[in-house]
Design a protein around this motif. Structure first.
Motif, mmCIF file in Angstrom:
data_model
loop_
_atom_site.group_PDB
_atom_site.id
_atom_site.type_symbol
_atom_site.label_atom_id
_atom_site.label_comp_id
_atom_site.label_asym_id
_atom_site.label_seq_id
_atom_site.Cartn_x
_atom_site.Cartn_y
_atom_site.Cartn_z
ATOM 1 N N VAL A 41 0.879 -1.161 0.000
ATOM 2 C CA VAL A 41 0.000 0.000 0.000
ATOM 3 C C VAL A 41 0.922 1.218 0.000
ATOM 4 O O VAL A 41 1.594 1.496 0.997
ATOM 5 C CB VAL A 41 -0.912 0.017 1.248
ATOM 6 C CG1 VAL A 41 -1.781 1.268 1.260
ATOM 7 C CG2 VAL A 41 -1.754 -1.246 1.331
ATOM 8 N N HIS A 43 1.196 5.036 -0.009
ATOM 9 C CA HIS A 43 0.409 6.220 0.358
ATOM 10 C C HIS A 43 1.259 7.459 0.105
ATOM 11 O O HIS A 43 2.237 7.711 0.814
ATOM 12 C CB HIS A 43 0.008 6.115 1.836
ATOM 13 C CG HIS A 43 -0.426 7.408 2.449
ATOM 14 N ND1 HIS A 43 -1.476 8.150 1.967
ATOM 15 C CD2 HIS A 43 0.071 8.104 3.500
ATOM 16 C CE1 HIS A 43 -1.613 9.239 2.708
ATOM 17 N NE2 HIS A 43 -0.685 9.233 3.640
ATOM 18 N N VAL A 74 2.673 -1.194 4.437
ATOM 19 C CA VAL A 74 2.260 0.168 4.123
ATOM 20 C C VAL A 74 3.529 1.008 4.017
ATOM 21 O O VAL A 74 4.369 0.989 4.924
ATOM 22 C CB VAL A 74 1.330 0.758 5.206
ATOM 23 C CG1 VAL A 74 1.009 2.213 4.908
ATOM 24 C CG2 VAL A 74 0.055 -0.069 5.333
ATOM 25 N N LEU A 131 -3.139 6.994 -3.698
ATOM 26 C CA LEU A 131 -3.037 5.651 -3.142
ATOM 27 C C LEU A 131 -2.758 4.693 -4.289
ATOM 28 O O LEU A 131 -3.491 4.662 -5.282
ATOM 29 C CB LEU A 131 -4.339 5.254 -2.443
ATOM 30 C CG LEU A 131 -4.340 3.841 -1.875
ATOM 31 C CD1 LEU A 131 -3.510 3.786 -0.596
ATOM 32 C CD2 LEU A 131 -5.760 3.382 -1.592
ATOM 33 N N LEU A 133 -1.941 0.612 -4.996
ATOM 34 C CA LEU A 133 -1.875 -0.752 -4.480
ATOM 35 C C LEU A 133 -1.056 -1.581 -5.457
ATOM 36 O O LEU A 133 -1.324 -1.584 -6.660
ATOM 37 C CB LEU A 133 -3.271 -1.345 -4.315
ATOM 38 C CG LEU A 133 -4.217 -0.575 -3.388
ATOM 39 C CD1 LEU A 133 -5.550 -1.308 -3.276
ATOM 40 C CD2 LEU A 133 -3.600 -0.372 -2.017
ATOM 41 N N LEU A 153 -11.320 0.537 0.064
ATOM 42 C CA LEU A 153 -9.940 0.108 0.268
ATOM 43 C C LEU A 153 -9.890 -1.285 0.893
ATOM 44 O O LEU A 153 -9.110 -2.135 0.460
ATOM 45 C CB LEU A 153 -9.186 1.112 1.141
ATOM 46 C CG LEU A 153 -7.739 0.753 1.478
ATOM 47 C CD1 LEU A 153 -6.913 0.514 0.226
ATOM 48 C CD2 LEU A 153 -7.122 1.820 2.370
ATOM 49 N N LEU A 157 -8.052 -4.490 -0.772
ATOM 50 C CA LEU A 157 -6.990 -5.203 -0.063
ATOM 51 C C LEU A 157 -7.355 -6.672 0.155
ATOM 52 O O LEU A 157 -6.510 -7.543 0.031
ATOM 53 C CB LEU A 157 -6.660 -4.515 1.264
ATOM 54 C CG LEU A 157 -6.002 -3.151 1.155
ATOM 55 C CD1 LEU A 157 -5.810 -2.516 2.523
ATOM 56 C CD2 LEU A 157 -4.691 -3.232 0.397
#
Length: 164
Positions: A41, A43, A74, A131, A133, A153, A157
């Motif tokens: 992830v 960010h 993350v 964002l 992924l 989200l 995920l």
């Protein structure tokens, strides 16, 4: 702009490497290739971006607290494309501390000419928050500009974590 996790196989592109000038909350620099086998992830934020501060960064911290481990990581990317003087490493370190951010955060390398930072440009980001992924095979599976609602989200995920 949002590309969905559900798009066909032909649309998946390898995630570009990031170009990070400095890391926070990381014992050593993190390379995308070293994260293969895990859902990533990514960010992207600026500490002076209202939507980042209010919505996206707390969401990234929540995902880190609830899901980070051997299957998911993350990564924060502080990508500064405006107000450069106000958002240097000392200010970012204070922001990380004050907001109790525990996930690794890289500082996107400036281009040296006041333009878009290098990783932001490589990923074609429109701004912050963004964002991205990345699946276990290192492919971009979702690319969103703006805050992604928690439920959306979570569903994305879940899909990526279920894939082997």
């Amino acid at each position: 702009m949002a590309h969905s996790v559900e798009e066909g196989e032909a649309h998946f592109q390898p995630a570009p490497d990031w170009d990070v000038a400095q890391w926070f909350n990381a014992e050593q620099p993190l390379e995308l290739a070293g994260l293969r086998g895990r859902v990533v992830v990514l960010h992207a934020f600026q500490m002076l971006c209202p939507a980042c501060v209010r919505l996206a960064t707390p969401q990234a911290q929540q995902v880190h607290e609830q899901l980070a481990g051997p299957e998911l990581v993350v990564i924060g990317l502080h990508t500064v494309f405006e107000h450069h003087e106000a958002m240097g490493p000392v200010s970012l370190e204070a922001y990380i501390f004050e907001n109790r951010l525990r996930f690794p955060i890289g500082v996107d390398r400036p281009d040296g000419h006041g333009g878009l930072p290098l990783t932001m440009r490589r990923y074609g980001m429109q701004g912050t928050p963004s964002l991205i992924l990345i699946d276990r095979r290192g492919r971009v599976r979702q690319h969103s500009f703006g805050h992604v609602p928690d439920l959306a989200l979570g569903a994305a995920l879940g899909t990526l974590l279920a894939e082997r």
